[in-house]
Design a protein around this motif. Structure first.
Motif, PDB file in Angstrom:
ATOM      1  N   PRO A  82       0.849  -1.208   0.000  1.00 38.17           N
ATOM      2  CA  PRO A  82       0.000   0.000   0.000  1.00 38.17           C
ATOM      3  C   PRO A  82       0.878   1.248   0.000  1.00 38.17           C
ATOM      4  O   PRO A  82       1.967   1.253   0.587  1.00 38.17           O
ATOM      5  CB  PRO A  82      -0.777  -0.116   1.320  1.00 38.17           C
ATOM      6  N   ASP A  83       0.420   2.292  -0.637  1.00 38.33           N
ATOM      7  CA  ASP A  83       1.229   3.503  -0.759  1.00 38.33           C
ATOM      8  C   ASP A  83       1.641   4.061   0.602  1.00 38.33           C
ATOM      9  O   ASP A  83       2.777   4.528   0.781  1.00 38.33           O
ATOM     10  CB  ASP A  83       0.469   4.573  -1.542  1.00 38.33           C
ATOM     11  N   ASP A  84       0.735   4.022   1.567  1.00 44.15           N
ATOM     12  CA  ASP A  84       1.042   4.579   2.880  1.00 44.15           C
ATOM     13  C   ASP A  84       2.197   3.828   3.541  1.00 44.15           C
ATOM     14  O   ASP A  84       3.005   4.430   4.263  1.00 44.15           O
ATOM     15  CB  ASP A  84      -0.191   4.515   3.795  1.00 44.15           C
ATOM     16  N   ALA A  85       2.280   2.526   3.294  1.00 45.14           N
ATOM     17  CA  ALA A  85       3.364   1.727   3.866  1.00 45.14           C
ATOM     18  C   ALA A  85       4.630   1.828   3.022  1.00 45.14           C
ATOM     19  O   ALA A  85       5.742   1.912   3.552  1.00 45.14           O
ATOM     20  CB  ALA A  85       2.931   0.264   3.983  1.00 45.14           C
ATOM     21  N   ALA A  86       4.467   1.860   1.701  1.00 38.70           N
ATOM     22  CA  ALA A  86       5.627   1.844   0.800  1.00 38.70           C
ATOM     23  C   ALA A  86       6.527   3.051   1.006  1.00 38.70           C
ATOM     24  O   ALA A  86       7.748   2.965   0.831  1.00 38.70           O
ATOM     25  CB  ALA A  86       5.158   1.787  -0.656  1.00 38.70           C
ATOM     26  N   ARG A  87       5.977   4.186   1.421  1.00 39.39           N
ATOM     27  CA  ARG A  87       6.781   5.391   1.557  1.00 39.39           C
ATOM     28  C   ARG A  87       7.833   5.285   2.661  1.00 39.39           C
ATOM     29  O   ARG A  87       8.794   6.065   2.684  1.00 39.39           O
ATOM     30  CB  ARG A  87       5.875   6.599   1.795  1.00 39.39           C
ATOM     31  N   TRP A  88       7.651   4.309   3.585  1.00 32.36           N
ATOM     32  CA  TRP A  88       8.594   4.186   4.698  1.00 32.36           C
ATOM     33  C   TRP A  88       9.752   3.243   4.389  1.00 32.36           C
ATOM     34  O   TRP A  88      10.734   3.196   5.165  1.00 32.36           O
ATOM     35  CB  TRP A  88       7.864   3.687   5.941  1.00 32.36           C
ATOM     36  N   VAL A  89       9.637   2.504   3.312  1.00 33.39           N
ATOM     37  CA  VAL A  89      10.734   1.588   2.951  1.00 33.39           C
ATOM     38  C   VAL A  89      11.947   2.417   2.528  1.00 33.39           C
ATOM     39  O   VAL A  89      11.832   3.343   1.724  1.00 33.39           O
ATOM     40  CB  VAL A  89      10.302   0.643   1.811  1.00 33.39           C
ATOM     41  N   HIS A  90      13.097   2.101   3.072  1.00 37.87           N
ATOM     42  CA  HIS A  90      14.362   2.783   2.753  1.00 37.87           C
ATOM     43  C   HIS A  90      14.392   4.204   3.314  1.00 37.87           C
ATOM     44  O   HIS A  90      15.178   5.050   2.866  1.00 37.87           O
ATOM     45  CB  HIS A  90      14.572   2.812   1.227  1.00 37.87           C
ATOM     46  N   TYR A  91      13.580   4.456   4.340  1.00 41.94           N
ATOM     47  CA  TYR A  91      13.429   5.805   4.877  1.00 41.94           C
ATOM     48  C   TYR A  91      14.751   6.279   5.499  1.00 41.94           C
ATOM     49  O   TYR A  91      15.299   5.673   6.404  1.00 41.94           O
ATOM     50  CB  TYR A  91      12.313   5.810   5.928  1.00 41.94           C
ATOM     51  N   GLY A  92      15.273   7.400   4.992  1.00 39.58           N
ATOM     52  CA  GLY A  92      16.496   7.995   5.512  1.00 39.58           C
ATOM     53  C   GLY A  92      17.771   7.284   5.105  1.00 39.58           C
ATOM     54  O   GLY A  92      18.873   7.705   5.482  1.00 39.58           O
ATOM     55  N   MET A  93      17.641   6.219   4.322  1.00 41.88           N
ATOM     56  CA  MET A  93      18.802   5.409   3.974  1.00 41.88           C
ATOM     57  C   MET A  93      19.357   5.797   2.607  1.00 41.88           C
ATOM     58  O   MET A  93      18.644   6.348   1.758  1.00 41.88           O
ATOM     59  CB  MET A  93      18.424   3.916   3.964  1.00 41.88           C
ATOM     60  N   THR A  94      20.618   5.492   2.394  1.00 38.97           N
ATOM     61  CA  THR A  94      21.224   5.589   1.073  1.00 38.97           C
ATOM     62  C   THR A  94      21.497   4.185   0.557  1.00 38.97           C
ATOM     63  O   THR A  94      21.420   3.198   1.316  1.00 38.97           O
ATOM     64  CB  THR A  94      22.508   6.428   1.126  1.00 38.97           C
ATOM     65  N   SER A  95      21.818   4.054  -0.720  1.00 37.22           N
ATOM     66  CA  SER A  95      21.871   2.743  -1.361  1.00 37.22           C
ATOM     67  C   SER A  95      22.780   1.758  -0.631  1.00 37.22           C
ATOM     68  O   SER A  95      22.419   0.595  -0.390  1.00 37.22           O
ATOM     69  CB  SER A  95      22.350   2.892  -2.807  1.00 37.22           C
ATOM     70  N   TYR A  96      23.977   2.228  -0.261  1.00 38.95           N
ATOM     71  CA  TYR A  96      24.923   1.273   0.307  1.00 38.95           C
ATOM     72  C   TYR A  96      24.680   0.985   1.780  1.00 38.95           C
ATOM     73  O   TYR A  96      25.276   0.085   2.345  1.00 38.95           O
ATOM     74  CB  TYR A  96      26.368   1.714   0.014  1.00 38.95           C
ATOM     75  N   ASP A  97      23.767   1.726   2.446  1.00 38.55           N
ATOM     76  CA  ASP A  97      23.275   1.262   3.734  1.00 38.55           C
ATOM     77  C   ASP A  97      22.631  -0.114   3.553  1.00 38.55           C
ATOM     78  O   ASP A  97      22.817  -1.014   4.373  1.00 38.55           O
ATOM     79  CB  ASP A  97      22.225   2.231   4.287  1.00 38.55           C
TER      80      ASP A  97
END
Length: 430
Positions: A82-97
């Motif tokens: 769901p869009d509301d949940a998807a927005r939190w994936v990878h929150y504040g992270m960069t690729s190599y995190d």
């Protein structure tokens, strides 16, 4: 690494399917940490946990319009959320995190498999060393018969070399089992350090103490260095087995299946193909170490020059090393040993291997060292030319040392200390 030199348990850790599953696990753990911080609701977290791992085909399809694997993965992964949940994936992270933390977990798991294979090889070598501790054979220096030793002592020397490699590999495993979730350029400006701690503890990883934007690449070089040294030790074992299987030596023979065929043209051939393969793969491991060392120096806080190299050398080295070490263990476990042939080879030089004991006998009887050396050397030269036993050559010159000097076990009377060290190794490692 090509399937021919891969074992499924190691190769399975390095598939795209396994990589994306690991990436999903990191992203879910990061979201769990954010939920504990109060950033993400439990409902959104539940939806994220329910997301499925995207297939490699789905990621490749997304990458066609993004030209960025991590963004493609995130798009494929979040497509079912769901869009509301998807927005939190990878929150504040960069690729190599994501990439480096998952990589640390994969490298730790790969190191564990390689360590298990090395310990199996160590066990096989120590068991054969004990079995053949008193199996007398000739030692060779510069490829030339030197003095008597035992086949067990050969195996024990290899066992300690493998043990040293295990110690190095354990240290390297600790070095690479780290992650970082510290955001762009590693300042934690966009992500709480708690997220990193939570994720890495859940994965059994340490953290990069002062991150940039990537895990430091000297860690990976240390691992491939330990792998290359282990490969060289296995090469040493393989080379000895190759030399001892030569037709004119034939003191051992590597195990063969009922389907074995040594030559497409010569049906009699029994080639040391497994031993040769062990030696060849060591060259790959050494070459890959050079590439890993080139990856240590990166521009400023990060660049991408290491990425393409690591996609090749990390999986290839660990898969090849695991195959090599496992094959070496199987070779030693099934090795045929021919004590009678060893004894025959021992006497091949008509007593010349006893020249040092003859010289010591003459010195003990009062001869000056240089004179004793020259006397025995002259007699040895005559034995080389005539094929008459050294004992008879010396008797013709009025020198009779008695038969005890020509007993090969005379050289083996002081080996109890080595046997004790081997038994201590058995106790510690087994």
């Amino acid at each position: 690494m090509i399937p021919r030199y891969s074992r499924p348990e190691m190769a399975g850790l390095w598939t795209d399917e396994a990589k994306y599953a690991s990436w999903v696990r990191v992203e879910v753990l990061a979201c769990e940490a954010q939920a504990r911080l109060g950033t993400i609701s439990e409902a959104d977290l539940a939806a994220i946990r329910a997301g499925r791992v995207p297939t490699p085909e789905e990621v490749r399809e997304q990458e066609r319009t993004r030209d960025h694997e991590i963004l493609a993965f995130l798009a494929a992964y979040t497509a079912s959320l769901p869009d509301d949940a998807a927005r939190w994936v990878h929150y504040g992270m960069t690729s190599y995190d994501l990439v480096d933390t998952a990589l640390g977990h994969t490298l730790a798991a790969s190191s564990d498999l390689l360590l298990a294979a090395a310990q199996r090889l160590l066990r096989a070598l120590t068991e054969r060393a004990v079995e053949h501790w008193d199996t007398v054979c000739v030692a060779r220096t510069h490829g030339i018969h030197a003095e008597p030793t035992t086949f067990g002592q050969k195996m024990a020397g290899f066992a300690f070399a493998v043990h040293r490699s295990i110690v190095r590999l354990r240290a390297a495993r600790a070095a690479v089992a780290v992650g970082t979730i510290s955001g762009p350029v590693g300042t934690y400006g966009s992500v709480d350090p708690f997220v990193e701690t939570y994720v890495c503890e859940a994965l059994g990883l340490g953290v990069e103490p002062v991150p940039t934007q990537v895990v430091a690449r000297d860690r990976h070089a240390e691992l491939l260095g330990a792998v290359a040294v282990l490969g060289a030790v296995v090469e040493q074992i393989g080379l000895e087995m190759r030399l001892l299987q030569r037709t004119e030596v034939r003191e051992v023979e590597e195990p063969r299946s009922s389907a074995y065929q040594g030559s497409s043209a010569m049906p009699h051939k029994r080639n040391p193909t497994t031993s040769e393969r062990l030696c060849g793969l060591a060259r790959v491991l050494r070459a890959n170490l050079g590439a890993a060392l080139e990856d240590v120096a990166l521009w400023h806080e990060r660049d991408l020059a290491h990425s393409s190299v690591e996609r090749v050398v990390l999986p290839d080295s660990l898969i090849a090393a695991h195959y090599q070490v496992t094959s070496a263990a199987e070779l030693i476990e099934g090795l045929r040993v021919f004590p009678d042939r060893m004894r025959a080879n021992l006497e091949q030089t008509d007593g010349l291997i006893y020249s040092s004991t003859v010289m010591l006998h003459l010195m003990a009887a009062g001869s000056e060292r240089e004179k004793a050396y020259r006397t025995v050397q002259d007699a040895a030269t005559e034995t080389w030319e005539t094929g008459r036993h050294l004992r008879e050559t010396l008797r013709e010159r009025g020198i009779d040392t008695g038969d005890d000097v020509y007993d090969p076990t005379r050289f083996l009377r002081s080996r109890d200390a080595m046997r004790q060290r081997l038994e201590e190794l058995l106790h510690v490692e087994m």
